[in-house]
Design a protein around this motif. Structure first.
Motif, PDB file in Angstrom:
ATOM      1  N   ALA A   1      -5.683   1.923  -5.413  1.00  0.00           N
ATOM      2  CA  ALA A   1      -6.118   3.307  -5.191  1.00  0.00           C
ATOM      3  C   ALA A   1      -5.687   3.817  -3.822  1.00  0.00           C
ATOM      4  O   ALA A   1      -5.380   3.043  -2.917  1.00  0.00           O
ATOM      5  CB  ALA A   1      -7.633   3.401  -5.324  1.00  0.00           C
ATOM      6  N   THR A   2      -5.676   5.146  -3.683  1.00  0.00           N
ATOM      7  CA  THR A   2      -5.385   5.808  -2.420  1.00  0.00           C
ATOM      8  C   THR A   2      -6.592   6.643  -2.022  1.00  0.00           C
ATOM      9  O   THR A   2      -7.123   7.405  -2.840  1.00  0.00           O
ATOM     10  CB  THR A   2      -4.158   6.732  -2.546  1.00  0.00           C
ATOM     11  N   ARG A   3      -7.017   6.516  -0.780  1.00  0.00           N
ATOM     12  CA  ARG A   3      -8.178   7.260  -0.310  1.00  0.00           C
ATOM     13  C   ARG A   3      -7.802   8.709   0.019  1.00  0.00           C
ATOM     14  O   ARG A   3      -6.681   8.979   0.454  1.00  0.00           O
ATOM     15  CB  ARG A   3      -8.773   6.605   0.933  1.00  0.00           C
ATOM     16  N   PRO A   4      -8.749   9.634  -0.149  1.00  0.00           N
ATOM     17  CA  PRO A   4      -8.505  11.002   0.291  1.00  0.00           C
ATOM     18  C   PRO A   4      -8.641  11.109   1.803  1.00  0.00           C
ATOM     19  O   PRO A   4      -9.254  10.240   2.446  1.00  0.00           O
ATOM     20  CB  PRO A   4      -9.616  11.792  -0.412  1.00  0.00           C
TER      21      PRO A   4
ATOM     22  N   ARG B   1      -5.677  14.855  -1.309  1.00  0.00           N
ATOM     23  CA  ARG B   1      -6.556  14.152  -2.236  1.00  0.00           C
ATOM     24  C   ARG B   1      -6.147  12.691  -2.353  1.00  0.00           C
ATOM     25  O   ARG B   1      -5.003  12.319  -2.088  1.00  0.00           O
ATOM     26  CB  ARG B   1      -6.526  14.825  -3.610  1.00  0.00           C
ATOM     27  N   GLY B   2      -7.101  11.866  -2.753  1.00  0.00           N
ATOM     28  CA  GLY B   2      -6.825  10.472  -3.044  1.00  0.00           C
ATOM     29  C   GLY B   2      -6.514  10.297  -4.518  1.00  0.00           C
ATOM     30  O   GLY B   2      -6.466  11.264  -5.290  1.00  0.00           O
ATOM     31  N   LEU B   3      -6.336   9.041  -4.925  1.00  0.00           N
ATOM     32  CA  LEU B   3      -5.926   8.790  -6.303  1.00  0.00           C
ATOM     33  C   LEU B   3      -6.468   7.448  -6.784  1.00  0.00           C
ATOM     34  O   LEU B   3      -6.390   6.439  -6.085  1.00  0.00           O
ATOM     35  CB  LEU B   3      -4.390   8.768  -6.394  1.00  0.00           C
ATOM     36  N   ALA B   4      -7.043   7.480  -7.977  1.00  0.00           N
ATOM     37  CA  ALA B   4      -7.412   6.256  -8.693  1.00  0.00           C
ATOM     38  C   ALA B   4      -6.817   6.359 -10.093  1.00  0.00           C
ATOM     39  O   ALA B   4      -6.876   7.421 -10.724  1.00  0.00           O
ATOM     40  CB  ALA B   4      -8.925   6.091  -8.763  1.00  0.00           C
ATOM     41  N   GLU B   5      -6.235   5.271 -10.583  1.00  0.00           N
ATOM     42  CA  GLU B   5      -5.588   5.276 -11.896  1.00  0.00           C
ATOM     43  C   GLU B   5      -6.065   4.086 -12.720  1.00  0.00           C
ATOM     44  O   GLU B   5      -6.325   3.013 -12.172  1.00  0.00           O
ATOM     45  CB  GLU B   5      -4.068   5.172 -11.744  1.00  0.00           C
ATOM     46  N   CYS B   6      -6.162   4.305 -14.029  1.00  0.00           N
ATOM     47  CA  CYS B   6      -6.527   3.181 -14.888  1.00  0.00           C
ATOM     48  C   CYS B   6      -5.862   3.310 -16.249  1.00  0.00           C
ATOM     49  O   CYS B   6      -5.402   4.388 -16.652  1.00  0.00           O
ATOM     50  CB  CYS B   6      -8.038   3.062 -15.047  1.00  0.00           C
ATOM     51  N   GLU B   7      -5.835   2.179 -16.937  1.00  0.00           N
ATOM     52  CA  GLU B   7      -5.330   2.101 -18.306  1.00  0.00           C
ATOM     53  C   GLU B   7      -6.434   1.486 -19.152  1.00  0.00           C
ATOM     54  O   GLU B   7      -6.992   0.449 -18.796  1.00  0.00           O
ATOM     55  CB  GLU B   7      -4.074   1.238 -18.331  1.00  0.00           C
ATOM     56  N   ILE B   8      -6.764   2.143 -20.254  1.00  0.00           N
ATOM     57  CA  ILE B   8      -7.821   1.656 -21.141  1.00  0.00           C
ATOM     58  C   ILE B   8      -7.208   1.365 -22.504  1.00  0.00           C
ATOM     59  O   ILE B   8      -6.614   2.247 -23.132  1.00  0.00           O
ATOM     60  CB  ILE B   8      -8.952   2.694 -21.290  1.00  0.00           C
ATOM     61  N   GLU B   9      -7.351   0.132 -22.948  1.00  0.00           N
ATOM     62  CA  GLU B   9      -6.854  -0.252 -24.267  1.00  0.00           C
ATOM     63  C   GLU B   9      -8.033  -0.683 -25.139  1.00  0.00           C
ATOM     64  O   GLU B   9      -8.857  -1.501 -24.726  1.00  0.00           O
ATOM     65  CB  GLU B   9      -5.857  -1.399 -24.164  1.00  0.00           C
TER      66      GLU B   9
END
Length: 464
Positions: free
Chosen positions: A371-374, A204-212
């Motif tokens: 991000a990292t692609r799947p 799997r790939g990966l996307a990450e975020c931070e929401i303030e």
């Protein structure tokens, strides 16, 4: 089908296993910990050691490729057959930090063999799995009488994987012409267990975020102002609650666009694996399974996209009470992605969705990490079937198929080179990657040698 004789491969492997293990132990003694600046010289020494050993193995081209961080090693052994397919093997020579006081029974950088296992940092992750290719190609040549491999063989062994591969994508793009291949073999993975040889078909790939979310300019009295101004912690709680629907699906519009659905054949193959859900829950330190309705546990962690809350906070969290409306609240989210999903489109979809959840009077800041692609290779791909045949010959039993729920640099190679990625690993869950007493099962390590000895002929036949 390759005509590489099984008995000749096994005999050669057995005859040369002692020297092979001595060499591996010598490499493991180099503490190539990329995350610790004091080991920077050791990481370079590890690269130089490997380059020298590849040349000794017979690779006519061995080079150390510099990066802004730790060096990578490149090896190339052209086939005498001008029409031979080109195969690139990926691995890494850096290792995780380790110290005796972490719980090791022996010095982590003084490998020992006990009960058919070699213990030492990097034994499985990833030096052992890189190094079996050296004896494997020699066994391939000895068993077939060839003077060069049946494929045009390349190796790329990076030195920063355990530090997040910060310079790997740029290196792959810069050296794309040298790395060009028909197929990529990643030897930085494992099998289901000691008795069940498996081939991983994708990650799997990966996307990450931070929401303030921010409301008042400072914490304010909830009696004087509560119920009359927006509370960013309440807004954040509502945003998180809206992330999934009642069926466990991610509620972000467009999130599932393009997702490669599991075929019935793939679901049947997953079901063949000897999966013990109760044991898996114990490993997960959890009491019950959860997730998207209509899918098994393995399907959820391998083949379905997910959204997870990794951290959340805001307002007063100390002892007792402090009756305030907090000035801000923050959540960290991660999205595991599957084949068919584009990380940039997912990031935009998440941003649009999150902004729509923010009420008037609340400011927001959304920050995404790289991000990292799947990556996924279809079951019917001839290269994947060639790998399954080679492993089946080495292990003498049927090979099953898995996927990985995590992410890695393999997707960068697939993306940059446009080549399918295959995963060849012989490590098992008990090998203890990143933990104390990391080890590799010696019989499985030698099965990895045999698999590669058969693989080059299989791929040469399959990809012509």
């Amino acid at each position: 089908m390759s005509d590489t004789p099984d008995s000749a491969v096994r005999t050669y492997t057995e005859q040369h296993s002692g020297a092979f293990l001595d060499d591996l132990a010598e490499w493991l003694r180099i503490p190539s910990v990329s995350a610790q600046p004091e080991h920077q010289g050791d990481v370079r020494r590890s690269a130089e050691w490997l380059a020298g050993k590849l040349a000794e193995t017979g690779f006519p081209v061995t080079e150390i490729w510099e990066t802004p961080g730790a060096p990578a090693v490149f090896g190339e052994w052209p086939s005498e057959d001008p029409d031979a397919p080109v195969v690139l093997v990926y691995g890494h020579h850096d290792v995780q930090p380790a110290a005796r006081e972490d719980g090791w029974s022996t010095d982590p950088f003084d490998p020992v063999i006990r009960d058919g296992r070699m213990y030492g940092r990097g034994a499985a992750d990833d030096k052992g799995q890189v190094f079996f290719h050296t004896l494997g190609v020699r066994a391939h040549l000895a068993a077939t009488g060839r003077s060069t491999p049946a494929v045009h063989l390349k190796l790329l062994v990076e030195g920063e994987e355990e530090s997040g591969s910060p310079h790997f994508r740029a290196l792959a793009e810069e050296r794309a012409a040298r790395l060009e291949a028909d197929v990529v073999i990643v030897s930085d993975t494992g099998m289901w267990d000691e008795n069940t040889p498996t081939v991983c078909t994708g990650m799997r790939g990966l996307a990450e975020c931070e929401i303030e979310l921010s409301g008042p300019g400072q914490d304010i009295h909830s009696g004087s102002f509560g119920g009359a101004v927006p509370n960013p912690a309440t807004a954040l709680a509502r945003l998180v609650a809206a992330l999934h629907d009642t069926e466990g699906r991610v509620a972000v519009p467009g999130f599932y666009d393009g997702v490669a659905e599991l075929t019935e054949a793939e679901r049947d193959l997953f079901a063949e694996l000897p999966f013990d859900e109760a044991a898996w829950l114990r490993t997960a330190s959890s009491r019950a399974t959860a997730g998207e309705a209509g899918y098994s546990t393995l399907e959820r962690i391998w083949a379905r996209p997910t959204a997870e809350v990794n951290g959340i906070g805001g307002g007063y969290q100390g002892a007792g009470s402090k009756t305030v409306i907090p000035s801000s609240a923050l959540v960290k989210l991660s999205f595991r992605l599957v084949a068919g999903q584009d990380p940039e489109r997912i990031q935009e979809a998440v941003r649009t969705w999150a902004e729509a959840q923010v009420p008037a009077g609340v400011r927001h800041r959304i920050t995404f990490a790289p991000a990292t692609r799947p990556c996924l290779t279809p079951l019917g791909h001839p290269a994947l079937q060639a790998l399954a045949r080679a492993m089946g010959t080495a292990f003498g039993t049927k090979v099953l198929f898995t996927r990985e729920g995590g992410s890695g640099p393999a997707a960068d190679l697939q993306d940059v080179l446009g080549a399918p990625v295959l995963f060849l690993g012989i490590s098992v869950p008990s090998d203890g990657w990143h933990g104390p007493d990391e080890k590799v099962e010696l019989d499985l390590l030698l099965k990895g040698v045999e698999t590669t000895a058969h693989l080059w002929g299989e791929l040469a036949d399959a990809l012509r």
